[in-house]
Design a protein around this motif. Structure first.
Motif, PDB file in Angstrom:
ATOM      1  N   UNK A 151       0.558  -1.486   0.238  1.00 52.19           N
ATOM      2  CA  UNK A 151       0.410  -0.061  -0.357  1.00 52.19           C
ATOM      3  C   UNK A 151       1.207   1.169   0.029  1.00 52.19           C
ATOM      4  N   UNK A 152       2.260   1.346   1.152  1.00 54.41           N
ATOM      5  CA  UNK A 152       2.255   2.437   0.762  1.00 54.41           C
ATOM      6  C   UNK A 152       3.209   2.702  -0.430  1.00 54.41           C
ATOM      7  N   UNK A 153       3.335   1.142  -0.962  1.00 56.58           N
ATOM      8  CA  UNK A 153       4.772   1.322  -2.293  1.00 56.58           C
ATOM      9  C   UNK A 153       3.971   2.153  -3.564  1.00 56.58           C
ATOM     10  N   UNK A 154       2.587   1.560  -3.281  1.00 58.45           N
ATOM     11  CA  UNK A 154       1.716   2.433  -4.624  1.00 58.45           C
ATOM     12  C   UNK A 154       1.441   3.680  -4.271  1.00 58.45           C
ATOM     13  N   UNK A 155       1.388   4.112  -2.508  1.00 57.00           N
ATOM     14  CA  UNK A 155       0.973   5.064  -2.091  1.00 57.00           C
ATOM     15  C   UNK A 155       1.976   6.444  -2.336  1.00 57.00           C
ATOM     16  N   UNK A 156       3.366   5.931  -2.355  1.00 56.31           N
ATOM     17  CA  UNK A 156       4.653   6.934  -2.557  1.00 56.31           C
ATOM     18  C   UNK A 156       4.566   6.759  -3.577  1.00 56.31           C
ATOM     19  N   UNK A 157       4.948   5.449  -4.807  1.00 58.19           N
ATOM     20  CA  UNK A 157       5.347   6.441  -6.664  1.00 58.19           C
ATOM     21  C   UNK A 157       3.974   6.421  -6.823  1.00 58.19           C
ATOM     22  N   UNK A 158       2.808   6.783  -6.651  1.00 59.22           N
ATOM     23  CA  UNK A 158       2.017   7.478  -7.374  1.00 59.22           C
ATOM     24  C   UNK A 158       1.632   8.579  -6.921  1.00 59.22           C
ATOM     25  N   UNK A 159       2.696   9.027  -5.689  1.00 64.54           N
ATOM     26  CA  UNK A 159       2.010  10.370  -5.263  1.00 64.54           C
ATOM     27  C   UNK A 159       3.525  11.348  -5.835  1.00 64.54           C
ATOM     28  N   UNK A 160       4.903  10.372  -6.602  1.00 62.69           N
ATOM     29  CA  UNK A 160       5.602  10.796  -7.223  1.00 62.69           C
ATOM     30  C   UNK A 160       5.536  10.754  -9.329  1.00 62.69           C
TER      31      UNK A 160
ATOM     32  N   UNK B 270      17.440   8.357  -5.451  1.00 61.69           N
ATOM     33  CA  UNK B 270      16.677   8.912  -5.017  1.00 61.69           C
ATOM     34  C   UNK B 270      15.017   8.513  -4.550  1.00 61.69           C
ATOM     35  N   UNK B 271      14.425   8.058  -5.116  1.00 60.85           N
ATOM     36  CA  UNK B 271      13.405   7.123  -5.476  1.00 60.85           C
ATOM     37  C   UNK B 271      13.689   5.776  -4.436  1.00 60.85           C
ATOM     38  N   UNK B 272      14.517   5.285  -4.581  1.00 59.48           N
ATOM     39  CA  UNK B 272      14.432   4.002  -4.366  1.00 59.48           C
ATOM     40  C   UNK B 272      14.372   4.099  -2.452  1.00 59.48           C
ATOM     41  N   UNK B 273      15.253   5.603  -2.307  1.00 63.93           N
ATOM     42  CA  UNK B 273      15.258   5.870  -0.310  1.00 63.93           C
ATOM     43  C   UNK B 273      14.232   6.508  -0.321  1.00 63.93           C
ATOM     44  N   UNK B 274      13.985   6.717  -1.030  1.00 65.82           N
ATOM     45  CA  UNK B 274      12.316   7.697  -0.590  1.00 65.82           C
ATOM     46  C   UNK B 274      11.702   6.825  -0.294  1.00 65.82           C
ATOM     47  N   UNK B 275      11.503   5.361  -0.975  1.00 66.19           N
ATOM     48  CA  UNK B 275       9.988   4.856  -0.865  1.00 66.19           C
ATOM     49  C   UNK B 275      10.495   4.045   0.313  1.00 66.19           C
ATOM     50  N   UNK B 276      11.758   3.140   0.083  1.00 67.79           N
ATOM     51  CA  UNK B 276      11.917   2.922   1.427  1.00 67.79           C
ATOM     52  C   UNK B 276      11.117   3.218   2.900  1.00 67.79           C
ATOM     53  N   UNK B 277      12.248   4.682   2.724  1.00 70.65           N
ATOM     54  CA  UNK B 277      11.493   4.646   4.359  1.00 70.65           C
ATOM     55  C   UNK B 277      10.334   5.628   4.337  1.00 70.65           C
TER      56      UNK B 277
END
Lengths: 446, 332
Positions: free
Chosen positions: B35-44, B138-145
């Protein structure tokens, strides 16, 4: 025909081409599978055969051996056990790849595998076996595949601690992922776990440098293979005795540059860390640079196939006119200084030589020019054809005896001690004698 | 000296595994992570596509992992080991895309005991047109965080029940990621007596050593050519070095992410295929696209089961997979 004559011109060959066209580019298709090819020089010595094996009068190494043994050494004191591409081998010999040709991939191949194992010498399995014959079982006839049958025959007969199997992979094999299949197969685990499995990157072959593997197939097989190989109708419409039509099946030679060889070797070592890494080169004019590249990239063995080599089907013009002879290949590599000679060479310097090997004299000449071991190809097939049980064993025993006689006559007691000074090239200007290699030889030297 | 891998327990029969409270906890964490991964990536601004399952070719990979064959109307097809080629192909229409991609890799049997290999697994597979390695990191670190923040907000009791300590994620959540080069990682391992080849990926034992020494995730950059697939871009400034990276988790959990800038030049791709022993003719559909022009890009894949194992602190990947298939084990 008007009876036109052209003395001194290859009139008969021209007329044959006028009649048969592209079929004349090749040896007769009807003999395929029963005849072995290679350079067409029956009885004519090539450059390597021309070199005389030249024992000296003064033999400091014999003195060394005399001191070691405390008695006069004889030919039985020559130690032929050696290391071949990371494998221990009882003799400076190995069984060469036969490829997917009919003569090399049937029962003869299995018999040769079993006898090579008994001899304790390594065996190379040629390219294109899997795309042609399948891996688990042959596609057509439901029997065990040629590659697995040969590995099993070898594994069952090989003594502990010696020998090993090297498996080639061509471009078409890469599509079939041959190395992956072999590496992960439980049947090969005993070889892998005992450090006796190698993969050989094949860049070419002596019989047709610059071309890929070629075989003759009938029409039914041609249809079956046409998805994986180029199959061409260039061998004529049929033979005089009315046998079926033939097709030429061509594999691609693959594209190699210095960087491609270096990276492919690195890839092999990373993907198959427990397997040894071998490379086979055709007798190219840059073979010394190729060998140096392979050794620098960590190859455990470099095989050079002289233009005299090969069991495979090849266009006549390649058999007669293309590629460097084995003697020139070995001298180029020695002159480049990229590997030491014989047993004293450093890591990565193992050089293997193939091409018309069958008896001790030619083998010893190749060893003197820097090869660690020589490969038996056509000779092995003929020997097992003569006697499937013991033919190759007897042939190798005869070769080994000759090698012991010759090496001891040179005042040396291991193949690795042989050097260029042991050969004499008729017609070459007498050069200053090579400096005696032993400083401790005092009393024997002038 | 060499640190031996801890003994990893083996899975029970599937029915028992599916009934275990531990698997239920892991699946709750996985659901929140996705859920969080999708939320983050869609937000980006990313678009989610569904990946292909089979194709005439797949990622040739490395490290001895094999692709499974499928007979597709008489044509030899492969199950996807990764959908990297399709990610690149999709960039023209979808410059920022991701998959939650199922992958199948027949890993060597010796990896069964690492606790970090499954034959069937999933990746959060991201690709970004026109991006650099730094952009992808940056995307990988942001997504993991974002994922770690979210699971500690959504299911803190589940994580605590599994024995996880929120403090172990403090450095990560403050956005602190370290970085070193492959060459530096090799030197560190050799200095500790671990025989790491300088030409290869960091091996499992080596990854574990580096991961145990860290207190936050860290990037390893600049792998040598020959250790990765033909699609990782070679650094024009440093021939032989790839513009790629892994992201390793701290605490002994090892690699979570592999990524890279990609080769997009047709001639370079063909040459790199030969260097890795591949027959370019197999890749006809992909090379036809490359000839027309594939956008330059960078991207990565984050192993979903490895991520969930890291979040839950469980010993083995099979414990965070509902239907685990261990290398070499014939399983339902």
């Amino acid at each position: 025909m008007t009876g036109l004559r052209a003395a001194g011109f290859p009139e008969r060959a021209v007329r044959a081409r006028a009649r048969n066209g592209t079929a004349e580019v090749f040896p007769p298709a009807g003999g395929y599978g029963e005849e072995l090819y290679g350079e067409l020089r029956d009885g004519v010595p090539d450059e390597l055969d021309r070199a005389r094996i030249a024992p000296p009068v003064f033999m400091p190494r014999r003195l060394e051996k005399l001191i070691e043994l405390g008695r006069e050494p004889g030919h039985d004191d020559v130690e032929l056990h050696t290391s071949v591409g990371g494998f221990a081998s009882e003799l400076p010999l190995f069984l060469s790849a036969f490829g997917s040709t009919r003569a090399g991939s049937g029962d003869l191949g299995v018999a040769a595998s079993r006898q090579a194992a008994r001899l304790g010498i390594p065996m190379v399995i040629g390219e294109n076996m899997v795309p042609v014959h399948g891996y688990r079982r042959a596609a057509a006839d439901g029997v065990r595949s040629a590659l697995l049958a040969r590995i099993r025959a070898y594994t069952e007969a090989v003594p502990d601690g010696v020998g090993g199997v090297a498996v080639q992979q061509s471009t078409e094999d890469a599509d079939s992922e041959v190395w992956n299949l072999v590496y992960s197969d439980p049947a090969t685990r005993p070889l892998l776990e005992s450090g006796r499995l190698a993969f050989e990157l094949k860049t070419g072959q002596g019989a047709k440098p610059g071309l890929g593997g070629m075989t003759v197939v009938d029409r039914a097989e041609a249809d079956r293979l046409s998805g994986r190989f180029t199959v061409r109708d260039v061998l004529g419409s049929g033979t005089a005795d009315g046998t079926a039509e033939h097709r030429l099946r061509c594999a691609t030679p693959g594209t190699f540059t210095e960087e491609i060889v270096r990276q492919q070797l690195r890839f092999m070592r990373n993907n198959f860390p427990k397997a040894r890494t071998w490379v086979k080169f055709h007798p190219g004019r840059d073979v010394a640079r190729a060998a140096a590249t392979a050794w620098r990239a960590g190859a455990d063995a470099v095989t050079v196939d002289g233009a005299e080599g090969g069991t495979g089907w090849a266009p006549r013009v390649f058999l007669d006119q293309v590629g460097l002879g084995l003697a020139d290949c070995l001298r180029l590599i020695a002159a480049s200084g990229h590997h030491g000679s014989g047993a004293s060479d450093g890591p990565g310097g193992c050089l293997l030589a193939t091409g018309r090997m069958w008896e001790g004299g030619r083998a010893v000449r190749a060893l003197a020019l820097g090869a660690r071991a020589v490969g038996l190809g056509r000779a092995a097939l003929i020997a097992v054809d003569e006697d499937p049980e013991d033919g190759l064993v007897r042939l190798a025993e005869a070769l080994a005896l000759e090698a012991r006689l010759l090496i001891s006559a040179l005042g040396k007691y291991a193949p690795g001690s042989l050097g260029a000074e042991d050969l004499w090239w008729p017609g070459a200007a007498p050069a200053a004698p090579a400096p005696a290699p032993l400083s401790a030889a005092g009393p024997g030297n002038p | 000296m060499e640190q031996s891998e801890p003994a990893v327990p083996l899975p029970p029969p599937l029915g028992e595994h599916l009934r275990s409270p531990r698997l239920r906890a892991a699946m709750l964490v996985q659901q929140e992570a996705l859920h969080a991964a999708r939320e983050f990536l869609r937000g980006e601004g990313f678009t989610e596509l569904l990946p292909p399952l089979i194709g005439p070719v797949t990622d040739p990979g490395g490290r001895g992992a094999k692709a499974l064959d499928v007979d597709y109307y008489g044509h030899p097809y492969k199950l996807m080991t990764s959908a990297i080629l399709y990610k690149q192909a999709s960039l023209s229409g979808f410059p920022k895309l991701f998959y939650i991609a199922p992958n199948v890799r027949v890993e060597p049997e010796e990896t069964a005991g690492t606790g970090r290999h499954l034959v069937e697994f999933h990746q959060i597979d991201v690709e970004i047109a026109g991006a650099s390695r730094q952009d992808a990191q940056d995307v990988a670190a942001g997504m993991l965080t974002h994922i770690v923040d979210h699971v500690w907000t959504a299911v803190p009791d589940v994580l605590a029940e599994l024995g996880r300590d929120e403090l172990d994620f403090a450095e990560l959540r403050s956005g602190k990621f370290d970085a070193c080069t492959h060459e530096e990682a090799v030197s560190r391992l050799i200095a500790r007596g671990h025989p790491q080849s300088p030409d290869a990926e960091i091996d499992w034992a080596g990854e574990r050593i580096l991961s145990l020494e860290a207190d936050r995730p860290f990037f390893v950059n600049d792998y040598p050519k020959g250790s990765r697939g033909f699609y990782d871009r070679e650094d024009p400034e440093h021939p032989g070095v790839l513009r790629n990276f892994d992201l390793l988790a701290h605490g002994g959990y090892g690699e979570l992410v592999s990524g890279s800038e990609r080769e997009a030049d047709y001639a370079t791709i063909v040459t790199r295929m030969r260097e890795s022993g591949e027959n370019p003719a197999k890749y006809a559909w992909y090379l036809d696209l490359a000839r027309e022009g594939i956008p330059s890009s960078a991207g990565f894949g984050m192993g979903l089961q490895r991520l969930v194992r890291f979040l839950t602190g469980l010993d083995a990947l099979w414990q965070v997979s509902a239907y685990p298939k261990l290398p070499g084990a014939v399983s339902p």
